[in-house]
Design a protein around this motif. Structure first.
Motif, PDB file in Angstrom:
ATOM      1  N   CYS A 158      -8.021   5.591   9.484  1.00 36.30           N
ATOM      2  CA  CYS A 158      -8.162   5.463   8.030  1.00 36.30           C
ATOM      3  C   CYS A 158      -9.041   4.246   7.750  1.00 36.30           C
ATOM      4  O   CYS A 158      -8.752   3.142   8.221  1.00 36.30           O
ATOM      5  N   GLU A 188     -11.296  -0.946  -3.201  1.00 40.85           N
ATOM      6  CA  GLU A 188     -10.032  -1.245  -3.882  1.00 40.85           C
ATOM      7  C   GLU A 188     -10.305  -1.878  -5.233  1.00 40.85           C
ATOM      8  O   GLU A 188     -11.396  -2.402  -5.492  1.00 40.85           O
ATOM      9  N   SER A 237      -1.453   6.110   3.990  1.00 44.59           N
ATOM     10  CA  SER A 237      -2.571   7.002   3.667  1.00 44.59           C
ATOM     11  C   SER A 237      -2.763   8.035   4.775  1.00 44.59           C
ATOM     12  O   SER A 237      -3.039   9.210   4.502  1.00 44.59           O
ATOM     13  N   THR A 240     -16.406   5.517  -4.885  1.00 44.01           N
ATOM     14  CA  THR A 240     -15.171   4.774  -4.605  1.00 44.01           C
ATOM     15  C   THR A 240     -14.843   3.787  -5.728  1.00 44.01           C
ATOM     16  O   THR A 240     -13.674   3.621  -6.097  1.00 44.01           O
ATOM     17  N   CYS A 295      -0.280   4.181   8.981  1.00 45.42           N
ATOM     18  CA  CYS A 295      -0.341   3.785   7.578  1.00 45.42           C
ATOM     19  C   CYS A 295       0.052   4.958   6.678  1.00 45.42           C
ATOM     20  O   CYS A 295       0.025   6.122   7.103  1.00 45.42           O
ATOM     21  N   VAL A 306      -9.341   5.487   0.410  1.00 49.55           N
ATOM     22  CA  VAL A 306      -9.324   5.539   1.870  1.00 49.55           C
ATOM     23  C   VAL A 306     -10.102   6.763   2.343  1.00 49.55           C
ATOM     24  O   VAL A 306      -9.935   7.859   1.801  1.00 49.55           O
ATOM     25  N   ARG A 320      -9.598  -0.878   9.080  1.00 48.64           N
ATOM     26  CA  ARG A 320      -9.323   0.431   9.671  1.00 48.64           C
ATOM     27  C   ARG A 320      -7.980   0.392  10.376  1.00 48.64           C
ATOM     28  O   ARG A 320      -7.660  -0.573  11.066  1.00 48.64           O
ATOM     29  N   TYR A 356     -10.329   1.857   4.833  1.00 45.36           N
ATOM     30  CA  TYR A 356     -10.078   1.448   3.457  1.00 45.36           C
ATOM     31  C   TYR A 356     -11.413   1.019   2.838  1.00 45.36           C
ATOM     32  O   TYR A 356     -11.850  -0.118   2.962  1.00 45.36           O
ATOM     33  N   TRP A 414      -6.694  -4.118   1.551  1.00 44.81           N
ATOM     34  CA  TRP A 414      -7.213  -3.991   2.921  1.00 44.81           C
ATOM     35  C   TRP A 414      -8.659  -3.497   2.957  1.00 44.81           C
ATOM     36  O   TRP A 414      -9.081  -2.865   3.927  1.00 44.81           O
ATOM     37  N   LYS A 415      -9.429  -3.779   1.947  1.00 48.43           N
ATOM     38  CA  LYS A 415     -10.793  -3.275   1.891  1.00 48.43           C
ATOM     39  C   LYS A 415     -11.563  -3.660   3.155  1.00 48.43           C
ATOM     40  O   LYS A 415     -11.567  -4.815   3.584  1.00 48.43           O
ATOM     41  N   THR A 466      -6.500   1.891  -4.188  1.00 48.77           N
ATOM     42  CA  THR A 466      -7.331   1.865  -2.995  1.00 48.77           C
ATOM     43  C   THR A 466      -7.922   3.245  -2.751  1.00 48.77           C
ATOM     44  O   THR A 466      -7.344   4.266  -3.154  1.00 48.77           O
TER      45      THR A 466
END
Length: 407
Positions: free
Chosen positions: A58, A63, A82, A32, A80, A51, A74, A60, A70-71, A49
């Motif tokens: 989702c 990032e 994503s 990531t 969202c 995801v 959920r 996150y 939004w690390k 980001t």
């Protein structure tokens, strides 16, 4: 998090470096971080980001941005962008977040984001998404979008390789566990034979000396009884050793009608227990690919165990059925309504010489279930027991599937 705007580096150099980094990544955190950094370098975005899809949410996971995103959060897939990209399996470009209904404005209001581009990871069956964000209104050109999609495809391969590596590691651990259990059974068998044969030899030797003295007929009678008992013990030892020898031999798997084997064993058990009312039901057309000698032995132990522990029931019910049939494994369960056991004892059932009942209550050697478990494990399967005291027991186990019948 990077507080500076990342400039666009030459795409070929970035991709080469990124692919090299992903090829050596050993865990998800490394992946990531590498991907989030590459997104900004390939697109000139102010933030990126990563995801992951977790069922209908989702997550996150990471990032890299000029400000918080939004690390660690959920959101539902349906709430969202994503999630939209994953559900629709396509890249989404949003030049103005405030004029697109797919954007949850409240979630974005506290961020720097004005525009975004989100693409799914593994478009055919998305397992995640990667996103690029810009602080000012921006429409990524076709080349930037292509780079993002190429990165997503590369990431998908990396994640699949990680999962494969994890599966191999798990399988190796399972093999080590199987080997440890096999070693435990081997050691137990040798210890048992050693412990029994010593006193057995002495007992039979002294009995033979007594029988030679014909002037004491009572002693001779007792001695003959001792000899007969010793012979039975010797036969039991040989039976235990035969189990060890069979399970130590190489497998010789073949296509087997498991239903027919089980039904034959059930018929023999019913014949030996004519004074009892026992209902044994075997599902038809259960086919596996396994060693016939070992499967016979495993089913004899499992079905015999069920018959024995339903001995206190006026009417006993035993069922062997198939609960799932995949392309690689067949899952079966044997259910009885016998004496059962406390759930806390489930893990002990398959240990050699472990018995939960006294010899007077339910006679036995404590080797049957251990042998059945070893046979299942030798075939790459697993066995599990569930039970309730006074209610019954269920043994669930798997064997290799046989595949379609030959034409």
């Amino acid at each position: 998090m990077d507080g500076k705007l990342v400039s666009v580096v030459a795409a070929p150099d970035v991709m080469t470096r990124t692919v090299d980094a992903l090829s050596t990544a050993t865990n998800l955190t490394e992946v990531t971080a590498v991907v989030a950094r590459a997104v900004r370098e390939l697109t000139g975005a102010d933030g990126a980001t990563f995801v992951l899809r977790e069922d209908d949410q989702c997550f996150y996971a990471d990032e890299n941005a000029i400000g918080p995103l939004w690390k660690g959060s959920r959101f539902p897939l349906t709430a969202c962008v994503s999630g939209w990209a994953m559900l629709h399996r396509e890249t989404v470009i949003i030049p103005d977040i405030y004029s697109d209904d797919r954007v949850p404005i409240d979630a974005y209001r506290a961020t720097f984001v004005a525009s975004l581009c989100m693409t799914p990871v593994r478009a055919s069956d998305p397992i995640g998404a990667i996103g690029a964000y810009w602080a000012e209104s921006h429409v990524p050109d076709a080349e930037q979008v292509r780079r993002l999609e190429v990165l997503a495809n590369t990431t998908a391969v990396t994640l699949e390789n990680l999962e494969l590596r994890s599966a191999i590691t798990r399988r190796s651990a399972e093999r080590d566990q199987m080997a440890a259990r096999a070693d435990e059974l081997d050691a137990t068998m040798h210890s048992l034979v050693h412990d029994l044969r010593g006193p057995l030899s002495a007992m039979m030797g002294f009995a033979e000396l007594i029988t030679e003295d014909r002037t004491a007929p009572t002693s001779a009678t007792y001695a003959h009884a001792v000899l007969r008992a010793g012979e039975r013990m010797s036969a039991q030892i040989e039976r235990m050793l035969s189990i060890y020898r069979i399970t130590a031999a190489p497998l010789a798997p073949q296509r087997l009608d498991l239903s027919a084997i089980a039904r034959s064993i059930a018929d023999e058990l019913l014949a030996r227990n004519r004074d009892r009312e026992i209902d044994i039901r075997i599902e038809d057309h259960v086919v596996v690919c396994a060693d016939p000698v070992l499967v016979q032995l495993a089913l004899e132990n499992l079905l015999g165990n069920a018959v024995k522990y339903t001995g206190k029931k006026s009417t006993a019910h035993i069922v062997l059925r198939q609960v799932d049939a995949g392309s690689e494994r067949v899952l079966l369960e044997l259910v009885d309504d016998g004496d059962g056991f406390d759930p806390s004892d489930a893990s002990r059932l398959f240990r050699p010489l472990t018995r939960l009942h006294s010899q007077e209550e339910f006679p036995g050697t404590g080797l049957g279930l251990a042998s059945a478990a070893r046979i299942v494990e030798l075939h790459g399967g697993a066995i599990h027991a569930d039970g309730r005291k006074g209610v019954g027991a269920t043994f669930t186990f798997s064997l290799p599937a046989a595949g379609p019948a030959p034409i």
